[in-house]
Design a protein around this motif. Sequence first.
Motif, PDB file in Angstrom:
ATOM      1  N   TRP B  32     -89.760  98.757 -54.142  1.00 47.93           N
ATOM      2  CA  TRP B  32     -88.553  98.044 -54.934  1.00 47.93           C
ATOM      3  C   TRP B  32     -87.494  98.758 -54.981  1.00 47.93           C
ATOM      4  O   TRP B  32     -87.476  99.902 -55.380  1.00 47.93           O
ATOM      5  N   LEU B  33     -86.408  97.913 -54.941  1.00 41.97           N
ATOM      6  CA  LEU B  33     -85.000  98.565 -55.260  1.00 41.97           C
ATOM      7  C   LEU B  33     -84.469  97.665 -56.082  1.00 41.97           C
ATOM      8  O   LEU B  33     -84.592  96.856 -56.594  1.00 41.97           O
ATOM      9  N   PHE B  34     -83.107  98.548 -56.580  1.00 43.29           N
ATOM     10  CA  PHE B  34     -82.261  97.966 -57.557  1.00 43.29           C
ATOM     11  C   PHE B  34     -81.274  97.020 -56.946  1.00 43.29           C
ATOM     12  O   PHE B  34     -81.144  95.815 -57.486  1.00 43.29           O
ATOM     13  N   ASP B  35     -80.793  97.334 -55.910  1.00 44.41           N
ATOM     14  CA  ASP B  35     -79.463  96.673 -55.379  1.00 44.41           C
ATOM     15  C   ASP B  35     -79.248  97.325 -53.597  1.00 44.41           C
ATOM     16  O   ASP B  35     -79.793  98.584 -53.906  1.00 44.41           O
ATOM     17  N   GLU B  36     -78.694  96.649 -52.891  1.00 44.58           N
ATOM     18  CA  GLU B  36     -78.642  97.217 -51.849  1.00 44.58           C
ATOM     19  C   GLU B  36     -78.102  98.468 -51.579  1.00 44.58           C
ATOM     20  O   GLU B  36     -78.583  99.579 -50.921  1.00 44.58           O
ATOM     21  N   HIS B  37     -77.015  98.837 -52.582  1.00 51.34           N
ATOM     22  CA  HIS B  37     -76.212 100.157 -52.430  1.00 51.34           C
ATOM     23  C   HIS B  37     -76.584 101.053 -53.791  1.00 51.34           C
ATOM     24  O   HIS B  37     -75.836 101.856 -53.803  1.00 51.34           O
ATOM     25  N   ASP B  38     -77.722 100.508 -54.282  1.00 53.35           N
ATOM     26  CA  ASP B  38     -77.553 101.294 -55.618  1.00 53.35           C
ATOM     27  C   ASP B  38     -78.167 102.932 -55.352  1.00 53.35           C
ATOM     28  O   ASP B  38     -79.083 102.995 -54.609  1.00 53.35           O
ATOM     29  N   GLN B  39     -77.560 103.986 -56.027  1.00 55.04           N
ATOM     30  CA  GLN B  39     -77.886 105.082 -55.904  1.00 55.04           C
ATOM     31  C   GLN B  39     -79.118 105.467 -56.086  1.00 55.04           C
ATOM     32  O   GLN B  39     -79.655 106.692 -55.641  1.00 55.04           O
ATOM     33  N   ARG B  40     -79.880 104.819 -57.092  1.00 58.13           N
ATOM     34  CA  ARG B  40     -81.094 105.071 -57.678  1.00 58.13           C
ATOM     35  C   ARG B  40     -82.208 104.635 -56.794  1.00 58.13           C
ATOM     36  O   ARG B  40     -83.545 105.096 -56.998  1.00 58.13           O
ATOM     37  N   ASN B  41     -81.946 104.116 -55.662  1.00 60.15           N
ATOM     38  CA  ASN B  41     -82.936 103.387 -54.756  1.00 60.15           C
ATOM     39  C   ASN B  41     -84.082 104.295 -54.447  1.00 60.15           C
ATOM     40  O   ASN B  41     -85.321 103.896 -54.269  1.00 60.15           O
ATOM     41  N   PHE B  42     -83.612 105.726 -53.995  1.00 55.19           N
ATOM     42  CA  PHE B  42     -84.608 106.478 -53.366  1.00 55.19           C
ATOM     43  C   PHE B  42     -84.808 107.696 -54.083  1.00 55.19           C
ATOM     44  O   PHE B  42     -84.884 108.606 -53.484  1.00 55.19           O
ATOM     45  N   VAL B  43     -84.419 107.595 -55.361  1.00 55.05           N
ATOM     46  CA  VAL B  43     -84.636 108.779 -56.237  1.00 55.05           C
ATOM     47  C   VAL B  43     -86.049 108.220 -56.934  1.00 55.05           C
ATOM     48  O   VAL B  43     -85.874 107.396 -57.661  1.00 55.05           O
ATOM     49  N   PRO B  44     -86.608 109.473 -57.172  1.00 59.33           N
ATOM     50  CA  PRO B  44     -88.018 109.373 -57.649  1.00 59.33           C
ATOM     51  C   PRO B  44     -87.703 109.257 -59.241  1.00 59.33           C
ATOM     52  O   PRO B  44     -86.651 109.503 -59.808  1.00 59.33           O
ATOM     53  N   GLN B  45     -88.641 108.564 -59.771  1.00 55.53           N
ATOM     54  CA  GLN B  45     -88.384 108.159 -61.196  1.00 55.53           C
ATOM     55  C   GLN B  45     -88.209 109.216 -62.127  1.00 55.53           C
ATOM     56  O   GLN B  45     -87.668 109.210 -63.066  1.00 55.53           O
ATOM     57  N   LYS B  61     -96.557 114.172 -63.756  1.00 46.80           N
ATOM     58  CA  LYS B  61     -94.770 114.433 -63.444  1.00 46.80           C
ATOM     59  C   LYS B  61     -94.726 114.597 -61.682  1.00 46.80           C
ATOM     60  O   LYS B  61     -93.954 114.163 -61.285  1.00 46.80           O
ATOM     61  N   CYS B  62     -95.743 115.273 -61.285  1.00 47.83           N
ATOM     62  CA  CYS B  62     -95.718 115.570 -59.949  1.00 47.83           C
ATOM     63  C   CYS B  62     -95.770 114.057 -59.289  1.00 47.83           C
ATOM     64  O   CYS B  62     -94.962 113.930 -58.052  1.00 47.83           O
ATOM     65  N   THR B  63     -96.619 113.124 -59.469  1.00 51.42           N
ATOM     66  CA  THR B  63     -96.669 111.946 -58.803  1.00 51.42           C
ATOM     67  C   THR B  63     -95.211 111.238 -59.092  1.00 51.42           C
ATOM     68  O   THR B  63     -94.750 110.779 -58.199  1.00 51.42           O
ATOM     69  N   ALA B  64     -94.591 111.248 -60.312  1.00 54.90           N
ATOM     70  CA  ALA B  64     -93.426 110.688 -60.580  1.00 54.90           C
ATOM     71  C   ALA B  64     -92.316 111.374 -59.874  1.00 54.90           C
ATOM     72  O   ALA B  64     -91.144 110.876 -59.746  1.00 54.90           O
ATOM     73  N   MET B  65     -92.456 112.514 -59.318  1.00 54.06           N
ATOM     74  CA  MET B  65     -91.389 113.167 -58.509  1.00 54.06           C
ATOM     75  C   MET B  65     -91.385 112.871 -56.811  1.00 54.06           C
ATOM     76  O   MET B  65     -90.653 113.046 -56.058  1.00 54.06           O
ATOM     77  N   GLY B  66     -92.538 112.005 -56.756  1.00 55.15           N
ATOM     78  CA  GLY B  66     -92.592 111.185 -55.278  1.00 55.15           C
ATOM     79  C   GLY B  66     -92.046 109.746 -55.424  1.00 55.15           C
ATOM     80  O   GLY B  66     -91.549 109.474 -56.497  1.00 55.15           O
ATOM     81  N   LEU B  67     -91.971 109.177 -54.370  1.00 56.49           N
ATOM     82  CA  LEU B  67     -91.527 107.725 -54.141  1.00 56.49           C
ATOM     83  C   LEU B  67     -92.867 106.828 -54.000  1.00 56.49           C
ATOM     84  O   LEU B  67     -93.615 107.188 -53.436  1.00 56.49           O
ATOM     85  N   SER B  68     -92.503 105.595 -54.948  1.00 58.84           N
ATOM     86  CA  SER B  68     -93.661 104.785 -54.748  1.00 58.84           C
ATOM     87  C   SER B  68     -93.274 103.700 -53.591  1.00 58.84           C
ATOM     88  O   SER B  68     -92.341 103.026 -53.462  1.00 58.84           O
TER      89      SER B  68
END
Lengths: 271, 138
Positions: B32-45, B61-68
């Motif tokens: 799931w992404l925010f928008d095509e060019h959103d800077q948050r798209n591949f930043v872990p939660q 916390k470790c899980t949330a430092m990864g990408l879903s």
Amino acid sequence: MNDINSHILPFKKLGDLIYHEGPILSLFIDDDANMFLYRWVDCDDYTNKWMISSISSFELSQFYHKTLSLRQYYEKCNQWAIVEIDNSLKIKKLYPLDLLPNEYLPKENSLYRDTLYTEFSNSLKAMYINRLAVISQHKPELYEVLGFDFVNNDDDGQTNVLFKKNIKDFLPKSSDVTEIVQLFRALNHNVRKKILELVSKNAGITITEICTKLKIEQSMASQHVAILRLSNLLISQKKGNLVLYVTNYKKLEEVQTAIDTLTDSKKIIYQ
Amino acid sequence: MTFKYQSDYDKLSEVCPPKHFTKQEVNPAFRWLFDEHDQRNFVPQYHRNPKRFIDTNDKLKCTAMGLSFFKDLQRAEERYKQLSEIVPNIGKTIGTYTSKGFILAGDGVNGDFGHLSHFTHHAYETDVFKERFEIVKS
């Protein structure tokens, strides 16, 4: 929530019920063993908003039995607050709201689903439904707080969690036998059961609406409602010319506890 | 090779990523992404919204430092639907668009496929995903 007048919440996290890229719905407990749900509801660039609400063991049990959706729980919940909290659970900001925005409420279809909830939550569910659960990863002390005794099962290294065997712990707060008998008598009638069910689904219903929905005469409805009210199973509230009825869940919880006492004592005897 | 967020993993009391995570290709993969060019798209939660992690242990916390990611589109959508039934604003924290792409074995390590084909990926470098993932549904 009236109780939240301190800026530090004296709550301890029991576990996350829903987790996706972070906690979404978590169960907390305070020093007096009152339980609270923390549900993430909103965020912007700087803050996260959480809805904190008190939940009784009876409501949790209803939720796990799928007789109460999360939406229904919030609709009748009168102890809640929207807060911004930091990592150490200090309230940074309390948002005063009289009514919950719709976007902060779960949708209608929010009954319990095993696949959405965490392993911790499914263990709790097993305890509430079967009164017996096998846990391996969760801290036994949490189950003690919730009123469960635990014994180690050496065969598989896991921990079997059993309901407390001390019957004293399950006696209703109102231990007057006469009152309990009166409660069971009040419940032991099909029409009254239907009325209770109807009121629990339609908090604030009037006697006329009860008659219409159950297709019964007003005199009959009034008679049964009076019995339920005298037994404190229903509470009446006056609003203008109308008398509105709501379920007294606290009293129902006492009934449930009394039933649990009887059924559990049987299990214990035959173990 | 070191992971992109290795310095943060090192601060945790748990081994992160967990030892059983493995290198494997997943094609297709969905996120799931925010928008095509959103800077948050591949930043872990955890890095995107650290304040969400109230009273959270290091394992989570470790899980949330990864990408879903998800392996299956239908199941990803089912998970999204379930989450939005509980929290209608869920899109504000995890994104609102479904994207499709792929993960190569050399990109990092993946956890097991969980409920509804969800898995966590710890990446060596996350910029590669910006080119590989395209929004397929809103």
